[in-house]
Design a protein around this motif. Structure first.
Motif, PDB file in Angstrom:
ATOM      1  N   PHE A  22       0.876  -1.452   0.025  1.00 32.60           N
ATOM      2  CA  PHE A  22       0.009  -0.164  -0.115  1.00 32.60           C
ATOM      3  C   PHE A  22       0.601   1.386  -0.038  1.00 32.60           C
ATOM      4  O   PHE A  22       0.459   2.054  -0.551  1.00 32.60           O
ATOM      5  N   ALA A  23       1.692   1.424   0.774  1.00 31.83           N
ATOM      6  CA  ALA A  23       2.695   2.286   0.840  1.00 31.83           C
ATOM      7  C   ALA A  23       4.331   1.684   1.070  1.00 31.83           C
ATOM      8  O   ALA A  23       4.388   0.765   2.082  1.00 31.83           O
ATOM      9  N   VAL A  53       0.207   8.852   5.225  1.00 35.86           N
ATOM     10  CA  VAL A  53       0.302   7.935   3.959  1.00 35.86           C
ATOM     11  C   VAL A  53      -1.205   7.620   3.368  1.00 35.86           C
ATOM     12  O   VAL A  53      -1.391   6.512   3.020  1.00 35.86           O
ATOM     13  N   THR A  54      -2.182   8.554   3.523  1.00 33.01           N
ATOM     14  CA  THR A  54      -3.549   8.387   3.238  1.00 33.01           C
ATOM     15  C   THR A  54      -3.576   7.938   1.799  1.00 33.01           C
ATOM     16  O   THR A  54      -4.550   7.266   1.528  1.00 33.01           O
ATOM     17  N   LYS A  55      -2.859   8.617   1.006  1.00 34.34           N
ATOM     18  CA  LYS A  55      -3.013   7.950  -0.589  1.00 34.34           C
ATOM     19  C   LYS A  55      -1.986   6.844  -1.114  1.00 34.34           C
ATOM     20  O   LYS A  55      -2.246   6.511  -1.936  1.00 34.34           O
ATOM     21  N   GLY A  56      -1.156   6.602   0.034  1.00 31.83           N
ATOM     22  CA  GLY A  56      -0.549   5.438  -0.282  1.00 31.83           C
ATOM     23  C   GLY A  56       0.551   5.611  -1.278  1.00 31.83           C
ATOM     24  O   GLY A  56       0.754   6.868  -1.536  1.00 31.83           O
ATOM     25  N   GLY A 301       9.951  -1.719   5.579  1.00 32.00           N
ATOM     26  CA  GLY A 301       9.937  -0.333   5.075  1.00 32.00           C
ATOM     27  C   GLY A 301       8.412  -0.034   4.415  1.00 32.00           C
ATOM     28  O   GLY A 301       8.417   0.795   3.634  1.00 32.00           O
ATOM     29  N   ALA A 302       7.504  -1.036   4.677  1.00 31.09           N
ATOM     30  CA  ALA A 302       6.102  -0.764   3.840  1.00 31.09           C
ATOM     31  C   ALA A 302       5.032  -1.107   4.730  1.00 31.09           C
ATOM     32  O   ALA A 302       5.050  -1.612   5.849  1.00 31.09           O
ATOM     33  N   ILE A 303       3.975  -0.537   4.347  1.00 33.10           N
ATOM     34  CA  ILE A 303       2.641  -0.876   4.660  1.00 33.10           C
ATOM     35  C   ILE A 303       1.839  -1.930   3.886  1.00 33.10           C
ATOM     36  O   ILE A 303       1.855  -1.330   2.673  1.00 33.10           O
ATOM     37  N   TRP A 304       1.222  -2.934   4.097  1.00 34.13           N
ATOM     38  CA  TRP A 304       0.661  -3.803   3.340  1.00 34.13           C
ATOM     39  C   TRP A 304      -0.859  -3.821   3.352  1.00 34.13           C
ATOM     40  O   TRP A 304      -1.215  -3.604   4.295  1.00 34.13           O
TER      41      TRP A 304
END
Length: 311
Positions: A22-23, A53-56, A301-304
């Protein structure tokens, strides 16, 4: 290894779960929260920043929302619109509602002992976990900027694999900690319908989730009667799903998310995860419609983003 499509069992049904980034290009994202105005903010533990990070997407060049924080750990949006954040290494809580450099942000509470998790309980009280050292922590109520103990004697242990997210001056004896359940508990009748719990706490290395009654108490007295999930791996952050009545808890060392039914008390040793292969999964949240799960992975280092886990 993270698979883009996984077959899992949730609530007795087999589902095809889809996973995608996602980000990304974040620096040790360990915690995230939705703000009252619909923004998704994430903590970068090692840089002392909070990012929107709303928009990713690619966050490499994203400007921070707040910065200069000392070990930012857990955020909590208040009903009045304010956003609070704990500074684990600074021993305080700041109000980051307006964003900007930390030195210009108001201090909500200070002189705390390594505060980590921050959340509202079912009564609207602001709770914070503190780490006292020597393997002991506590959950405190914050009233007028002062911490009043609610649960004493909570086990506080080092989480293997998180050494790299702490400053060298904390090694080897000042980085143990535990993570309490995040979010507002007990307000939805689907969560703890027959139990007088106002909060839930996950006990990392013990693989337990314990309900906390309104008056709290000492952990050794609470655990035998109020432990409703056991047999888990090393647990991290957790949250209640807004609609399905389940609690979802991270297992950082296993890279998994588990679904817990708070309406029963049992052992989850042989239950399959909802999703697996997410490196050092530390925090789980949901999109407002409840259809997508977002998981922080400081190691990658990410949001999945996870879809298909729930009806």
């Amino acid at each position: 290894m993270l698979k883009e499509v996984q077959e899992v069992k949730v609530g007795g049904r087999t589902r095809r779960v889809h996973v995608r980034p996602f980000a990304w290009n974040l620096h040790a994202p360990t915690h995230m929260e939705w703000t009252p105005d619909g923004r998704l903010l994430v903590v970068e533990r090692t840089t002392g920043k909070v990012k929107d990070v709303t928009k990713g997407g690619d966050m490499e060049e994203a400007k921070p929302f707040a910065w200069g924080l000392q070990g930012p750990s857990s955020m909590c949006p208040l009903p009045d619109g304010r956003i609070l954040i704990t500074e684990f290494w600074g021993g305080r809580i700041r109000d980051i509602s307006v964003g900007g450099p930390s030195e210009k942000l108001a201090i909500y509470a200070e002189d705390l002992s390594k505060p980590y998790s921050l959340a509202l309980d079912a009564l609207g009280r602001l709770l914070v976990t503190e780490h006292l050292g020597h393997g002991v922590g506590r959950i405190s109520i914050l009233a007028s900027g002062k911490a009043v103990p609610l649960v004493q004697g909570v086990p506080s242990v080092e989480t293997p694999g998180f050494e790299g997210y702490t400053p060298p001056h904390a090694w080897p004896d000042r980085w143990e900690g535990f993570v309490a359940g995040c979010g507002k508990w007990g307000t939805d009748p689907k969560v703890f319908p027959d139990r007088p719990y106002v909060f839930a706490v996950s006990i990392g290395g013990l693989g337990l989730i314990v309900g906390v009654p309104e008056d709290g108490g000492h952990y050794e007295a609470l655990a035998p009667e109020h432990t409703f999930a056991r047999g888990l791996g090393w647990t991290g952050g957790m949250i209640a799903h807004p609609f399905d009545g389940m609690l979802y808890v991270t297992q950082p060392l296993q890279g998994e998310i588990r679904a817990i039914n708070p309406r029963e008390s049992r052992n989850y040793r042989f239950d399959p995860p909802v999703v697996s292969g997410i490196p050092m999964a530390s925090c789980v949240r949901f999109t407002p419609d409840g259809e997508k799960m977002l998981v922080c992975s400081p190691q990658s280092g990410a949001i999945w983003q996870v879809e298909g886990f729930s009806d």
